[in-house]
Design a protein around this motif. Sequence first.
Motif, PDB file in Angstrom:
ATOM      1  N   PRO A 136      -7.810 -35.067 -48.647  1.00  0.00           N
ATOM      2  CA  PRO A 136      -6.744 -34.065 -48.786  1.00  0.00           C
ATOM      3  C   PRO A 136      -6.060 -33.809 -47.452  1.00  0.00           C
ATOM      4  O   PRO A 136      -6.660 -33.953 -46.385  1.00  0.00           O
ATOM      5  CB  PRO A 136      -7.497 -32.824 -49.293  1.00  0.00           C
ATOM      6  N   VAL A 137      -4.805 -33.408 -47.530  1.00  0.00           N
ATOM      7  CA  VAL A 137      -3.998 -33.182 -46.329  1.00  0.00           C
ATOM      8  C   VAL A 137      -4.166 -31.736 -45.873  1.00  0.00           C
ATOM      9  O   VAL A 137      -3.997 -30.806 -46.676  1.00  0.00           O
ATOM     10  CB  VAL A 137      -2.517 -33.497 -46.602  1.00  0.00           C
ATOM     11  N   ASN A 138      -4.510 -31.572 -44.605  1.00  0.00           N
ATOM     12  CA  ASN A 138      -4.602 -30.245 -44.007  1.00  0.00           C
ATOM     13  C   ASN A 138      -3.365 -30.033 -43.143  1.00  0.00           C
ATOM     14  O   ASN A 138      -3.245 -30.618 -42.055  1.00  0.00           O
ATOM     15  CB  ASN A 138      -5.877 -30.134 -43.167  1.00  0.00           C
ATOM     16  N   LEU A 139      -2.439 -29.219 -43.604  1.00  0.00           N
ATOM     17  CA  LEU A 139      -1.179 -29.023 -42.896  1.00  0.00           C
ATOM     18  C   LEU A 139      -1.343 -28.264 -41.594  1.00  0.00           C
ATOM     19  O   LEU A 139      -0.402 -28.197 -40.796  1.00  0.00           O
ATOM     20  CB  LEU A 139      -0.184 -28.290 -43.791  1.00  0.00           C
ATOM     21  N   THR A 140      -2.513 -27.699 -41.337  1.00  0.00           N
ATOM     22  CA  THR A 140      -2.767 -27.034 -40.063  1.00  0.00           C
ATOM     23  C   THR A 140      -3.436 -27.956 -39.055  1.00  0.00           C
ATOM     24  O   THR A 140      -3.631 -27.561 -37.901  1.00  0.00           O
ATOM     25  CB  THR A 140      -3.653 -25.797 -40.267  1.00  0.00           C
ATOM     26  N   ALA A 141      -3.772 -29.183 -39.453  1.00  0.00           N
ATOM     27  CA  ALA A 141      -4.432 -30.124 -38.542  1.00  0.00           C
ATOM     28  C   ALA A 141      -4.119 -31.546 -38.983  1.00  0.00           C
ATOM     29  O   ALA A 141      -4.980 -32.268 -39.487  1.00  0.00           O
ATOM     30  CB  ALA A 141      -5.944 -29.882 -38.510  1.00  0.00           C
ATOM     31  N   LEU A 142      -2.873 -31.958 -38.789  1.00  0.00           N
ATOM     32  CA  LEU A 142      -2.445 -33.310 -39.143  1.00  0.00           C
ATOM     33  C   LEU A 142      -2.818 -34.268 -38.021  1.00  0.00           C
ATOM     34  O   LEU A 142      -2.487 -34.030 -36.856  1.00  0.00           O
ATOM     35  CB  LEU A 142      -0.934 -33.341 -39.385  1.00  0.00           C
ATOM     36  N   HIS A 143      -3.493 -35.345 -38.390  1.00  0.00           N
ATOM     37  CA  HIS A 143      -3.920 -36.320 -37.384  1.00  0.00           C
ATOM     38  C   HIS A 143      -2.712 -37.114 -36.896  1.00  0.00           C
ATOM     39  O   HIS A 143      -2.022 -37.779 -37.672  1.00  0.00           O
ATOM     40  CB  HIS A 143      -4.967 -37.260 -37.969  1.00  0.00           C
ATOM     41  N   VAL A 144      -2.458 -37.040 -35.586  1.00  0.00           N
ATOM     42  CA  VAL A 144      -1.295 -37.693 -34.993  1.00  0.00           C
ATOM     43  C   VAL A 144      -1.701 -38.783 -34.014  1.00  0.00           C
ATOM     44  O   VAL A 144      -1.021 -39.795 -33.889  1.00  0.00           O
ATOM     45  CB  VAL A 144      -0.391 -36.653 -34.298  1.00  0.00           C
ATOM     46  N   GLY A 145      -2.792 -38.585 -33.297  1.00  0.00           N
ATOM     47  CA  GLY A 145      -3.199 -39.564 -32.285  1.00  0.00           C
ATOM     48  C   GLY A 145      -4.515 -39.176 -31.662  1.00  0.00           C
ATOM     49  O   GLY A 145      -5.418 -38.679 -32.343  1.00  0.00           O
ATOM     50  N   MET A 146      -4.612 -39.349 -30.348  1.00  0.00           N
ATOM     51  CA  MET A 146      -5.865 -39.108 -29.644  1.00  0.00           C
ATOM     52  C   MET A 146      -5.580 -38.370 -28.342  1.00  0.00           C
ATOM     53  O   MET A 146      -4.547 -38.574 -27.702  1.00  0.00           O
ATOM     54  CB  MET A 146      -6.587 -40.434 -29.356  1.00  0.00           C
ATOM     55  N   ARG A 147      -6.532 -37.520 -27.961  1.00  0.00           N
ATOM     56  CA  ARG A 147      -6.461 -36.812 -26.699  1.00  0.00           C
ATOM     57  C   ARG A 147      -7.117 -37.619 -25.595  1.00  0.00           C
ATOM     58  O   ARG A 147      -7.795 -38.605 -25.843  1.00  0.00           O
ATOM     59  CB  ARG A 147      -7.133 -35.446 -26.824  1.00  0.00           C
ATOM     60  N   GLU A 148      -6.913 -37.172 -24.362  1.00  0.00           N
ATOM     61  CA  GLU A 148      -7.454 -37.911 -23.227  1.00  0.00           C
ATOM     62  C   GLU A 148      -8.975 -37.909 -23.200  1.00  0.00           C
ATOM     63  O   GLU A 148      -9.592 -38.827 -22.661  1.00  0.00           O
ATOM     64  CB  GLU A 148      -6.908 -37.317 -21.922  1.00  0.00           C
ATOM     65  N   ASP A 149      -9.598 -36.896 -23.785  1.00  0.00           N
ATOM     66  CA  ASP A 149     -11.054 -36.835 -23.833  1.00  0.00           C
ATOM     67  C   ASP A 149     -11.626 -37.557 -25.042  1.00  0.00           C
ATOM     68  O   ASP A 149     -12.779 -37.322 -25.413  1.00  0.00           O
ATOM     69  CB  ASP A 149     -11.529 -35.382 -23.821  1.00  0.00           C
ATOM     70  N   SER A 150     -10.829 -38.420 -25.671  1.00  0.00           N
ATOM     71  CA  SER A 150     -11.239 -39.261 -26.802  1.00  0.00           C
ATOM     72  C   SER A 150     -11.408 -38.483 -28.100  1.00  0.00           C
ATOM     73  O   SER A 150     -11.882 -39.050 -29.085  1.00  0.00           O
ATOM     74  CB  SER A 150     -12.530 -40.028 -26.489  1.00  0.00           C
ATOM     75  N   LEU A 151     -11.035 -37.227 -28.133  1.00  0.00           N
ATOM     76  CA  LEU A 151     -11.065 -36.447 -29.372  1.00  0.00           C
ATOM     77  C   LEU A 151      -9.761 -36.645 -30.139  1.00  0.00           C
ATOM     78  O   LEU A 151      -8.724 -36.958 -29.554  1.00  0.00           O
ATOM     79  CB  LEU A 151     -11.270 -34.966 -29.061  1.00  0.00           C
ATOM     80  N   PRO A 152      -9.780 -36.466 -31.458  1.00  0.00           N
ATOM     81  CA  PRO A 152      -8.538 -36.619 -32.234  1.00  0.00           C
ATOM     82  C   PRO A 152      -7.510 -35.564 -31.842  1.00  0.00           C
ATOM     83  O   PRO A 152      -7.847 -34.402 -31.579  1.00  0.00           O
ATOM     84  CB  PRO A 152      -8.997 -36.446 -33.692  1.00  0.00           C
ATOM     85  N   TRP A 153      -6.268 -35.974 -31.830  1.00  0.00           N
ATOM     86  CA  TRP A 153      -5.161 -35.053 -31.587  1.00  0.00           C
ATOM     87  C   TRP A 153      -4.576 -34.653 -32.937  1.00  0.00           C
ATOM     88  O   TRP A 153      -4.103 -35.488 -33.688  1.00  0.00           O
ATOM     89  CB  TRP A 153      -4.097 -35.715 -30.716  1.00  0.00           C
ATOM     90  N   ARG A 154      -4.650 -33.372 -33.228  1.00  0.00           N
ATOM     91  CA  ARG A 154      -4.171 -32.857 -34.503  1.00  0.00           C
ATOM     92  C   ARG A 154      -3.080 -31.816 -34.242  1.00  0.00           C
ATOM     93  O   ARG A 154      -3.168 -31.017 -33.312  1.00  0.00           O
ATOM     94  CB  ARG A 154      -5.319 -32.242 -35.308  1.00  0.00           C
ATOM     95  N   VAL A 155      -2.056 -31.836 -35.098  1.00  0.00           N
ATOM     96  CA  VAL A 155      -0.885 -30.978 -34.949  1.00  0.00           C
ATOM     97  C   VAL A 155      -0.767 -30.091 -36.178  1.00  0.00           C
ATOM     98  O   VAL A 155      -0.941 -30.559 -37.316  1.00  0.00           O
ATOM     99  CB  VAL A 155       0.398 -31.807 -34.764  1.00  0.00           C
ATOM    100  N   CYS A 156      -0.471 -28.829 -35.968  1.00  0.00           N
ATOM    101  CA  CYS A 156      -0.263 -27.868 -37.060  1.00  0.00           C
ATOM    102  C   CYS A 156       1.226 -27.757 -37.345  1.00  0.00           C
ATOM    103  O   CYS A 156       2.038 -27.582 -36.425  1.00  0.00           O
ATOM    104  CB  CYS A 156      -0.845 -26.506 -36.675  1.00  0.00           C
ATOM    105  N   LEU A 157       1.598 -27.839 -38.626  1.00  0.00           N
ATOM    106  CA  LEU A 157       2.979 -27.627 -39.049  1.00  0.00           C
ATOM    107  C   LEU A 157       3.136 -26.400 -39.930  1.00  0.00           C
ATOM    108  O   LEU A 157       4.224 -25.822 -39.991  1.00  0.00           O
ATOM    109  CB  LEU A 157       3.502 -28.862 -39.800  1.00  0.00           C
TER     110      LEU A 157
END
Length: 494
Positions: A237-258
């Motif tokens: 399911p899609v979480n509109l508060t944490a959309l997976h966009v890429g990766m952070r410098e510390d190797s954690l997922p980068w998630r964006v809230c819309l």
Amino acid sequence: MGWEFRRSAPSDNVMVPATSDPFESPKWAPPVWHMPPALVLIVNLVRGLVGLAAFCARHPVAVGVAGVLGSLTYLAGWRLLVWLAGLLAFVLCGWAWCFWPSFVRLVARPVRARWRYLAVYRRNWRPVMVMSGLAFYRNAREYLPTILRVEVTKTTDRVLVKMLSGHAPSIWQDHVENLAHGFGSTTCRVRTAKRPRRRVWRRGLSGQDWPGHLWLEFVRQDALRRPLAGLLDAGHPVNLTALHVGMREDSLPWRVCLLGTHLLVAGATGSGKGSVLWSLVRAMVPAMRAGLVQVWGIDPKRMELAFGRGIFNRYSDDTGGGMVELLEAAVAEMSKRAARFGGVTRTFIPTVADPFIVVMVDELAFLTAYCPDRDLRRRALAALSTLTSQGRSVGLCVVGALQDPRKDVINIRNLFPTRIALRLDEAEQVDMVLGDGAYERGALADQISPLPEIGAGVGYVRLEDSPDPVRVRAEWVSDAEIAQMADYLTAEAA
């Protein structure tokens, strides 16, 4: 000739010449008392016992394990110790084979953190502090900041430091280059520290700023040096508060809230704004297929979003007025929802009847500053101002991308709560996008490489739980993936 007393023996004071001044009065030095050797031995023995007791108090688990192993070796011989070591190795190997994530979190990273603490930071702490000017000397005493904890990830080390009294994070920010080179890392960043729960004795202080403490973030290797590739994930399911966009410098997922916000992406030509936009679309495709999300596309350039125009529920690249009409249609939808939701609910939940609408605008500056028709510019700016100031509460989100973040280009940038700074031309533009002080805190967006394979999609963001900027990279979405997303949506519609 003057004379002075000099200490030549434990109980003798001898008059010796002092200076050539015959009128200077003699100087007297008190006799030196030497501690008896037996008393010196007793004092050193007491100091050693106190140090041993303090070590046992600080490391009770390690001392207990060492004591148990020593007792077993003494009672049963060395073969039992070897057998226990083999059993422990077998258990650890099985754990790593079957449950690798938990093994890394509970065993591998704590062990590596302890090793980095001993071999790198504690070993080089004093010389680096002294040479960096972060040590303090007073009355022949040396004062050094204290290392409290070391945490490691795949590519970074985080060192929790207790500063000296009177130190401030800005002082450490001035010495980040010294710290990076001193500890053999590519980059060092100073982060604010939060109070941990286990150290909070008063309710309500957990998660607040921790005065006198800071985190030093050392980057051992760049996790974002290569382009990132992602895949369409239709099984979750899609979480509109944490959309997976890429990766952070510390190797954690980068998630964006819309949901409940608006997003502004600023970057120079070739900085990878399309990677951010298409990564957001790809993350929302399953919800678009279910009818819970609609994406409206506007592309004055007719190059980026036009390639996947079949994906968008509504699309326009008509510079003669079609794009402005689409924005005004979004304003009309917003007004209808506000009339229906007013006094009924304050929280928007996407449904098929009232889906979450994302108005995605590439080259936003064309509508706000560069459009040759003054009337269209005025209408577009009025519609964007209305959407960004009132649309969040009724399920409308504006995602805009532009190259120049100056006020004379877009004077409503403060109405975008979430902002991303990709590669920019000037250091001053970083603070325009991310807020005052972002460049000093490490958001060096003007130093991102212009080479596409190195710097495309790389940028800085400010997370909701911290004012410190974080370096991120968006995943690259190929033309084949865009066509795949279009086929995925059209197949459902058919």
